[in-house]
Design a protein around this motif. Structure first.
Motif, short mmCIF file in Angstrom:
data_model
loop_
_atom_site.label_atom_id
_atom_site.label_comp_id
_atom_site.label_asym_id
_atom_site.label_seq_id
_atom_site.Cartn_x
_atom_site.Cartn_y
_atom_site.Cartn_z
N UNK A 133 0.82 -1.21 0.00
CA UNK A 133 0.00 0.00 0.00
C UNK A 133 0.85 1.26 0.00
N UNK A 134 0.27 2.32 -0.54
CA UNK A 134 0.95 3.61 -0.68
C UNK A 134 0.04 4.73 -0.19
N UNK A 135 0.57 5.60 0.65
CA UNK A 135 -0.15 6.77 1.14
C UNK A 135 0.76 7.97 1.03
N UNK A 136 0.20 9.08 0.55
CA UNK A 136 0.96 10.33 0.44
C UNK A 136 0.26 11.40 1.27
N UNK A 137 1.04 12.08 2.08
CA UNK A 137 0.51 13.14 2.95
C UNK A 137 1.33 14.41 2.69
N UNK A 138 0.65 15.53 2.51
CA UNK A 138 1.32 16.81 2.26
C UNK A 138 1.11 17.74 3.45
N UNK A 139 2.16 18.51 3.73
CA UNK A 139 2.16 19.40 4.90
C UNK A 139 2.47 20.82 4.48
N UNK A 140 1.80 21.75 5.08
CA UNK A 140 2.02 23.17 4.81
C UNK A 140 3.06 23.72 5.79
N UNK A 141 4.28 23.25 5.62
CA UNK A 141 5.40 23.69 6.46
C UNK A 141 6.68 23.51 5.67
N UNK A 142 7.70 24.22 6.04
CA UNK A 142 9.00 24.07 5.39
C UNK A 142 9.98 23.32 6.27
N UNK A 143 9.49 22.83 7.40
CA UNK A 143 10.37 22.19 8.39
C UNK A 143 9.79 20.83 8.80
#
Length: 162
Positions: A133-143
């Motif tokens: 399985x594959x999951x992608x999570x995006x974050x609104x941060x540069x750190x």
């Protein structure tokens, strides 16, 4: 969204041989499911800047097959014994300590650690991240140290494609 985390659970492993857990190989279905998922995600796959994999045989083999199928040979790759983790604490520590020059991080690991991280960090509940399985999570941060509540942008399980 500035940081992207890609979580890959290792392919289906074999219990056929009397081996320590760390050394168990993939079974045929593991390879088939990796091919199925990688073909599906390939078209609009966000190329990682760094790939980290557990040192377990099944995770290493899975990562190398995804690297081949997605043509990621030029991406920095590291084996990390710390990713042979089932609680998620060591995996989360690897994420938090990732260099901020890495914008997209791919991790190949194990359950229950990866399912827990999907639910802790993403906004979609996943009962179980299945093998391959594959999951992608995006974050609104540069750190990476500040990743907390991200947006789950992709969920691909082999059973969705059969």
């Amino acid at each position: 969204m500035d940081k992207t985390l890609q979580l890959f659970r290792h392919g289906k492993s074999s219990w056929k041989y009397n081996l320590p857990d760390h050394d168990r190989p993939l079974k045929k279905r593991g390879f088939t499911d990796i091919d199925l998922v990688s073909k599906h995600i390939k078209e609009d796959f966000k190329k990682p800047d760094l790939i980290l994999s557990s040192t377990a045989n099944r995770a290493c083999t899975t990562s190398k097959n995804y690297i081949k199928n997605l043509d990621l040979f030029d991406v920095k790759f590291q084996l990390k014994k710390e990713l042979y983790d089932f609680s998620g604490e060591a995996v989360l520590n690897q994420i938090y300590n990732c260099d901020d020059s890495v914008n997209t991080l791919a991790i190949f690991g194990h359950n229950y650690a990866l399912t827990d991280l999907c639910n802790q960090l993403g906004d979609s509940y996943i009962e179980n991240l299945p093998t391959s399985g594959f999951v992608q999570i995006e974050f609104n941060t540069q750190c990476w140290q500040k990743v907390k509540f991200g947006k789950t942008t992709r969920i691909v399980f082999p059973k969705h494609l059969k």
